[in-house]
Design a protein around this motif. Structure first.
Motif, mmCIF file in Angstrom:
data_model
loop_
_atom_site.group_PDB
_atom_site.id
_atom_site.type_symbol
_atom_site.label_atom_id
_atom_site.label_comp_id
_atom_site.label_asym_id
_atom_site.label_seq_id
_atom_site.Cartn_x
_atom_site.Cartn_y
_atom_site.Cartn_z
ATOM 1 N N MET A 206 0.866 -1.168 0.000
ATOM 2 C CA MET A 206 0.000 0.000 0.000
ATOM 3 C C MET A 206 0.914 1.233 0.000
ATOM 4 S SD MET A 206 -2.964 1.331 -0.165
ATOM 5 C CE MET A 206 -4.014 -0.093 0.142
ATOM 6 N N VAL A 207 0.751 2.076 -1.024
ATOM 7 C CA VAL A 207 1.644 3.218 -1.222
ATOM 8 C C VAL A 207 0.963 4.487 -0.749
ATOM 9 C CG1 VAL A 207 3.005 4.526 -2.897
ATOM 10 C CG2 VAL A 207 2.667 2.056 -3.223
ATOM 11 N N ASN A 208 1.599 5.214 0.159
ATOM 12 C CA ASN A 208 1.103 6.502 0.641
ATOM 13 C C ASN A 208 1.946 7.616 0.033
ATOM 14 O OD1 ASN A 208 -1.012 5.756 2.541
ATOM 15 N ND2 ASN A 208 0.649 4.849 3.733
ATOM 16 N N ILE A 209 1.267 8.612 -0.532
ATOM 17 C CA ILE A 209 1.947 9.782 -1.112
ATOM 18 C C ILE A 209 1.458 11.006 -0.362
ATOM 19 C CG2 ILE A 209 2.386 11.126 -3.197
ATOM 20 C CD1 ILE A 209 0.885 7.822 -3.830
ATOM 21 N N ARG A 210 2.392 11.757 0.245
ATOM 22 C CA ARG A 210 2.015 12.917 1.034
ATOM 23 C C ARG A 210 2.822 14.141 0.612
ATOM 24 N NH1 ARG A 210 1.830 8.658 4.806
ATOM 25 N NH2 ARG A 210 4.075 8.856 5.164
ATOM 26 N N SER A 211 2.134 15.270 0.533
ATOM 27 C CA SER A 211 2.791 16.545 0.239
ATOM 28 C C SER A 211 1.892 17.652 0.764
ATOM 29 C CB SER A 211 3.019 16.717 -1.267
ATOM 30 O OG SER A 211 3.653 17.946 -1.543
ATOM 31 N N GLY A 212 2.428 18.510 1.649
ATOM 32 C CA GLY A 212 1.578 19.524 2.263
ATOM 33 C C GLY A 212 0.433 18.859 3.012
ATOM 34 N N TYR A 213 -0.793 19.314 2.726
ATOM 35 C CA TYR A 213 -1.976 18.717 3.352
ATOM 36 C C TYR A 213 -2.604 17.637 2.476
ATOM 37 C CZ TYR A 213 -1.712 22.576 6.682
ATOM 38 O OH TYR A 213 -1.288 23.458 7.640
ATOM 39 N N GLU B 18 -2.851 13.970 0.605
ATOM 40 C CA GLU B 18 -2.420 12.594 0.828
ATOM 41 C C GLU B 18 -3.194 11.672 -0.109
ATOM 42 O OE1 GLU B 18 -1.954 9.253 4.386
ATOM 43 O OE2 GLU B 18 -2.538 11.314 4.878
ATOM 44 N N TYR B 19 -2.461 10.748 -0.725
ATOM 45 C CA TYR B 19 -3.066 9.769 -1.636
ATOM 46 C C TYR B 19 -2.614 8.370 -1.234
ATOM 47 C CZ TYR B 19 -3.977 13.712 -4.799
ATOM 48 O OH TYR B 19 -4.408 14.892 -5.348
ATOM 49 N N LYS B 20 -3.412 7.383 -1.611
ATOM 50 C CA LYS B 20 -3.060 5.981 -1.414
ATOM 51 C C LYS B 20 -3.233 5.258 -2.745
ATOM 52 C CE LYS B 20 -4.411 5.694 3.471
ATOM 53 N NZ LYS B 20 -3.049 5.483 4.005
ATOM 54 N N LEU B 21 -2.212 4.493 -3.122
ATOM 55 C CA LEU B 21 -2.263 3.678 -4.332
ATOM 56 C C LEU B 21 -1.889 2.245 -3.974
ATOM 57 C CD1 LEU B 21 -0.445 5.993 -6.922
ATOM 58 C CD2 LEU B 21 -2.894 5.519 -6.811
ATOM 59 N N ILE B 22 -2.395 1.311 -4.748
ATOM 60 C CA ILE B 22 -2.070 -0.094 -4.534
ATOM 61 C C ILE B 22 -0.893 -0.463 -5.426
ATOM 62 C CG2 ILE B 22 -2.903 -2.463 -4.674
ATOM 63 C CD1 ILE B 22 -5.739 -1.345 -4.268
ATOM 64 N N GLY B 23 0.238 -0.774 -4.797
ATOM 65 C CA GLY B 23 1.437 -1.124 -5.540
ATOM 66 C C GLY B 23 1.560 -2.617 -5.772
#
Length: 365
Positions: free
Chosen positions: A94-101, A103-108
């Motif tokens: 499970m991939v979490n991408i965060r920048s500032g406020y 946030e995204y989640k992608l299935i790797g």
């Protein structure tokens, strides 16, 4: 895997590397992006089994590891609000991408499923300034064939002889040759796919202060510049004998202003449509060239000044092929040499031999 890096650097890298991702493959892993977080950097790669593009970017790595992340990441990174981006992938991919406020989640996916890029054990190597290579590709790309019936013609011949690099392309109607002296490189020849050269050209800039390192093996090649590596298969087979195609006597010639002949051809081409692909008639004289075209929607005629030894030589050409060749000329003037019996024309610089283009006429009046 967990790391933090510059949003701008990651975006720029993904914009380039992702061009090597497959778009229609049933093997989903090659539609996506391989990431490997190491001690102080991140290795990023896309590979469609024919061509791969890689780059290493600097990053603050808090957990090493690797994963395949969906190509959707490219769109996400473009929209992120912060100057930095943090990417974390857990044991379940499970991939979490965060920048500032944001946030995204992608299935790797597990990185073990990603195909291994070929290792290029260099049989031949050469170095060339990137501005020169960019010019060589741009001036010959127009004559690369799109017809898969002759696979070798869908690429460009790279030929090194006595530290002179020639790039040669041919599609059956046109031939283009561009040459440059290089400082280092042994005699060799290989055929690079046109699609690979297109991607290499997009990476290159006009800056001659940076060098492109080219290493070719029997079946594969790698272009390295600006931190990027473009790895590609080579085309196999015998390239056309271009030397015989340019041999023979060219008895007549005219010299014209490059901008003048481009604008004149563009004006004539206004009468040509997809429905009415009528050739352009060219009458070469010692002091002018007359262009004309008659189609069911109308007629166009134009005249430009020239100087040479022609006297009413009458030939017809495809307007697109004319413009492709004329626009590839990088000198203020060009010389058009006409072969005996109007078999073909050569387009060359007024002085020297840095480029040579051949156009085959459609007909002769």
């Amino acid at each position: 895997m967990k790391f933090k890096c510059s949003q701008q650097e990651l975006m720029d890298t993904l914009n380039t590397v992702s061009r090597a991702a497959a778009t229609k493959s049933t093997l989903m892993v090659i539609n996506n992006i391989y990431f490997e977080a190491r001690n102080n950097d991140v290795y990023i790669c896309c590979y469609n089994l024919e061509m791969g593009i890689t780059k290493i970017i600097s990053a603050q790595v808090t957990k090493t590891g690797s994963a395949i992340i969906p190509i959707r990441l490219c769109d996400i990174v473009k929209k992120l609000p912060g100057d930095t981006v943090e990417i974390e992938c857990d044991d379940k991919y499970m991939v979490n991408i965060r920048s500032g406020y944001s946030e995204y989640k992608l299935i790797g996916t597990s990185a073990e499923e990603f195909p291994e890029l070929p290792t290029v054990t260099s049989d031949h190597s050469l170095d060339i300034e990137q501005g020169k290579l960019k010019s060589m590709i741009s001036q010959t790309a127009f004559a690369i064939s799109t017809n898969d019936q002759r696979p070798v013609c869908t690429g460009a011949l790279f030929e090194v002889t006595d530290r002179v690099l020639r790039v040669v392309t041919v599609d059956g109607y046109r031939l283009a040759i561009r040459k440059e002296e290089i400082s280092d490189g042994d005699d060799c020849s290989f055929i690079v796919p046109g699609k690979t050269l297109s991607e290499v050209q997009k990476i290159l800039t006009d800056d001659n202060s940076e060098t492109v390192y080219i290493n070719a093996a029997r079946n594969n090649i790698v272009f390295s510049v600006g931190g990027y590596s473009v790895i590609s298969r080579l085309l196999s087979g015998e390239f056309i004998n271009y030397k015989s195609a340019i041999a023979g006597e060219y008895m007549f010639d005219v010299t014209v202003n490059t901008s003048d002949i481009i604008r004149s051809t563009e004006r004539i081409a206004l009468m040509i449509t997809e429905t009415f692909k009528i050739p352009v008639r060219c009458v070469f004289n010692s002091d002018n060239i007359t262009f004309s075209c008659d189609t069911p929607i109308g007629r166009a005629e134009d005249v430009i000044d020239s100087r040479g030894n022609c006297d009413g030589i009458d030939m017809c050409f495809n307007s697109k092929y004319m413009l492709d060749a004329f626009r590839a000329v990088d000198t203020d003037e060009m010389k058009i040499k006409i072969r005996e019996k109007c078999k073909s024309v050569q387009i060359v610089p007024p002085e020297g031999d840095s480029f040579l283009f051949i156009l085959m006429p459609i007909g002769r009046r």
